[in-house]
Design an enzyme around this catalytic site. Sequence first.
Site, PDB file in Angstrom:
ATOM      1  N   ASP A 111       0.837  -1.193   0.000  1.00 48.61           N
ATOM      2  CA  ASP A 111       0.000   0.000   0.000  1.00 48.61           C
ATOM      3  C   ASP A 111       0.878   1.251   0.000  1.00 48.61           C
ATOM      4  O   ASP A 111       1.995   1.218  -0.524  1.00 48.61           O
ATOM      5  CB  ASP A 111      -0.939  -0.052   1.231  1.00 48.61           C
ATOM      6  CG  ASP A 111      -2.260   0.643   0.984  1.00 48.61           C
ATOM      7  OD1 ASP A 111      -2.244   1.851   0.730  1.00 48.61           O
ATOM      8  OD2 ASP A 111      -3.318  -0.005   1.057  1.00 48.61           O
TER       9      ASP A 111
ATOM     10  N   SER B 152     -10.996  -0.957  -1.015  1.00 48.19           N
ATOM     11  CA  SER B 152      -9.726  -0.898  -0.267  1.00 48.19           C
ATOM     12  C   SER B 152      -9.966  -1.082   1.225  1.00 48.19           C
ATOM     13  O   SER B 152      -9.080  -1.557   1.933  1.00 48.19           O
ATOM     14  CB  SER B 152      -9.048   0.457  -0.466  1.00 48.19           C
ATOM     15  OG  SER B 152      -8.414   0.528  -1.708  1.00 48.19           O
TER      16      SER B 152
ATOM     17  N   HIS C 118      -3.880   6.153   3.158  1.00 48.53           N
ATOM     18  CA  HIS C 118      -4.516   4.908   2.695  1.00 48.53           C
ATOM     19  C   HIS C 118      -3.886   3.681   3.353  1.00 48.53           C
ATOM     20  O   HIS C 118      -4.583   2.802   3.868  1.00 48.53           O
ATOM     21  CB  HIS C 118      -4.388   4.851   1.173  1.00 48.53           C
ATOM     22  CG  HIS C 118      -5.216   3.810   0.496  1.00 48.53           C
ATOM     23  ND1 HIS C 118      -4.808   2.503   0.371  1.00 48.53           N
ATOM     24  CD2 HIS C 118      -6.421   3.882  -0.104  1.00 48.53           C
ATOM     25  CE1 HIS C 118      -5.733   1.822  -0.288  1.00 48.53           C
ATOM     26  NE2 HIS C 118      -6.728   2.639  -0.593  1.00 48.53           N
TER      27      HIS C 118
END
Length: 773
Positions: free
Chosen positions: A151, A559, A221
């Site tokens: 990620d 996600s 994220h």
Amino acid sequence: MKLTALYLLSFLLFSLFHRPTFASKKSYVVYLGGHSHGPEELSSVDLNQITESHYQFLGPFLKSGGYDPKDAIFYSYSRHINGFAAKLEEEEAVEIAKHPKVVSVFLNQGRKLHTTHSWEFLGLENHGRVSSNSIWKKARYGEDTIIGNLDTGVWPESKSFIDEGLGPIPSKWKGICQNDKDAAFYCNRKLIGARYFNKGYASEVGPLNSSFDSPRDTDGHGSHTLSTAGGNLVPKASVFGLGKGTAKGGSPKARVAAYKVCWPPVSGNECFDADILAAFDSAIHDGVDILSVSLGGQPAAFFNDSIAIGSFHAVKHGIVVVCSAGNSGPADGTVSNIAPWLLTVGASTTDRDFPSYVVLGDQNRFKGQSLSTQGLPRGKYFPLITGANAKGPNATTEDALLCENGKLDPKKVKGKILVCLRGENSRVGKGEQAILAGAVGMVLANRNDTGNEIVADPHLLPATHINYNDGVALFNYINSTKNPVAYITRATVEFGIKPAPFMAAFSSKGPNTITPEILKPDITAPGVSIIAAYTAAKGPTDEDFDKRRTLFNSVSGTSMSCPHVSGIAGLLKTLHPDWSPAAIRSAIMTTATIQDNSDEPILNASYSKATPFSYGAGHVQPNLAADPGLVYDLTINDYLNFLCALGYNQTQISVFSDVETYKCPKYSFNLTNFNYPSITVPKLSGSITVSRTIKNVGNSPATYRARVKKPAGISVSVEPKRLKFTKTGEEKTFFVTIKVRKSNAAKEYVFGELIWSDDKQHQVRSPIVVKAI
Ligand SMILES: *[C@@H]1O[C@H](CO)[C@@H](O)[C@H](O)[C@H]1NC(C)=O
Ligand SMILES: *[C@@H]1O[C@H](CO)[C@@H](O)[C@H](O)[C@H]1NC(C)=O
Ligand SMILES: *[C@@H]1O[C@H](CO)[C@@H](O)[C@H](O)[C@H]1NC(C)=O
Ligand SMILES: *[C@@H]1O[C@H](CO)[C@@H](O)[C@H](O)[C@H]1NC(C)=O
Ligand SMILES: *[C@@H]1O[C@H](CO)[C@@H](O)[C@H](O)[C@H]1NC(C)=O
Ligand SMILES: *[C@@H]1O[C@H](CO)[C@@H](O)[C@H](O)[C@H]1NC(C)=O
Ligand SMILES: *[C@@H]1O[C@H](CO)[C@@H](O)[C@H](O)[C@H]1NC(C)=O
Ligand SMILES: *[C@@H]1O[C@H](CO)[C@@H](O)[C@H](O)[C@H]1NC(C)=O
């Protein structure tokens, strides 16, 4: 003047002379399969030899003699994955692809990155108390399972990664904390490793400065996804006071590791194949048990897909790889990460809302959602104006209605509540435009394609997001009222919302466009308004104008659903360390539910019945996954048989898999017989009999009976109808005959199910998906 021209000319010649082919070079991955070595560690001498062999291999292919392979190759994959990434001319790439040792050559393409309460919704706790049947208790909170995440890196200072109360790092761990260029970055007994991979990115964007030499998450994220999978218990987590609760990951006692492969976007993509492959190679070496991968691209042929290749090698090493399905819904055929060795996750809602009402002058109220901490003074009305009616001088009505950048006329908007239509620019970006134009508040209205999917966003002004039907009513009110007015109430939090879950409109859908015989996605999990750890390098709306900082943020996407399942896979790994990745996937799939909290079928975002193309086997039920009774297991050879059936030949497969003794089955193997926990027949003419083999992982003796719900116009029979297991670990094969019942059966996909049940509450459920031709 003349001098300048001459100078320019000579400069051009100079550069052409020195780098004659630069412009035509692109970065490629050359994939050479696996490495033939056992589980033992390679020495640095071995690794250097492999890299040297890559140089020697590439040398003869390079045109324009004298060009050094050492300059061309920027990654040498040398641990478990064999291959390299290099800057090449197209003709060179074509020649290399013809070499018998080469499995594939593909462009280094970009891919996209696709709380507190969701675990309660999944039944692991009840009002903050761990329920007696919770898998958390049984699986010791995922103790010592190692979860890796590909990620944007990690924010190590987040409380989700404090190592209080954790014992020594598991001895099998071989990872590192790659903080050599960023002394402030650290690891501990919770965050046990972190690495970064930026050479594939640099090969696209050019030289990078030192700020790229760190696994630190400046995006948010990666910290969000990693903490959702394996973050600690952090009491009093909230986004500006909303959604307050104890933040936690699915495996709160797991150890975690970050593999940073995603960087600031270039042409909309942030994670590049060459880096992704390098991260898989390292993660396998380091000793992760679970890999969580919340990113993807267009579905591609398996050998041209870095996630498919990397995850194959990972699964071969017993690692469970969980991927997001993508955010390209609700159109059909949009699902990515479709390899049959992956666990692919769609996204749906939970039963928590952050209601913020828009109250109209005629006293009608619409319930929207928001994480904005501001409301407008109750009872004091403000004029309402649509983006279309606030159109700036050079804007089209459409652009203005979407509240796009620079399309609004501040003179018309000032002091009013602005109504914007969802779509095109970001939801929070519309809020920024509203602020810039002087609005006091904003109402964001869905179009018909997003229906009832409304998202709580941390807007910087009083703002709320309403669904499609309410949006139509609001536009009607504005159109039919002389002086339309409204106010917006401050967001609060509500639980027990029904119906929940329903599918998010953005969640990518089947059918699988590469191998339609494998149903994808496999499962759905919470992915709307999920609160988890964030970065302190950026504001919660991800927009430059947002100067706020929050250590927890609410984000939506597949996600976010992916790491929920990664966390659950982590629990199953602690509970059943000897289960294969396929057995863990089977347990998660066959225990899922297709009903919502009103005991009605799970709906889509327009509140029509959703299908397995949205949710796969259904909504995940972790407590039941702990004890599935039976599993559909698969070995590496099964995956290789699958590739044979797809038409890859023996040579290609041996190289790909590095299983030299492997032989394709003599009799052509039908893809529909692949031992997957779902059954899909995409082209049924007349009838077909498919087989499955199921393994008892529950108590024994045990007797299971088959029950079928037939798809419309199709008949289904199971032989034998009863399976008797005398031992744990015993396997039984059964056959399912699927027949077109009426010659006029609809020529579109229809859905049914097969359930094996014992008398001890095990229900082993598989979706049946059929299309007659
Ligand atoms: C794989 O990628 C290469 C290079 O981009 C391309 O030429 C080839 O057609 C692709 N193969 C498949 C099966 O898509
Ligand atoms: C490094 O490059 C990035 C992106 O180009 C830029 O935003 C940043 O300011 C640079 N940092 C340093 C320390 O030069
Ligand atoms: C609108 O277009 C006109 C003529 O093309 C131009 O002069 C003006 O600057 C534009 N105004 C805005 C706000 O972009
Ligand atoms: C939305 O409306 C458009 C135009 O009326 C229509 O073509 C489309 O099918 C609708 N989409 C959905 C998801 O209802
Ligand atoms: C409101 O009026 C505008 C312009 O007159 C029109 O385009 C729009 O369709 C109307 N909306 C509704 C919901 O009636
Ligand atoms: C929901 O399903 C119905 C019926 O299949 C379809 O028309 C609609 O477009 C779907 N809506 C969404 C948002 O997926
Ligand atoms: C296998 O496929 C490759 C690529 O299509 C081809 O070059 C090779 O000749 C094939 N090998 C055999 C044994 O058929
Ligand atoms: C597999 O089964 C399907 C459905 O009956 C059939 O159409 C197809 O020809 C079979 N494929 C092979 C390789 O036997």
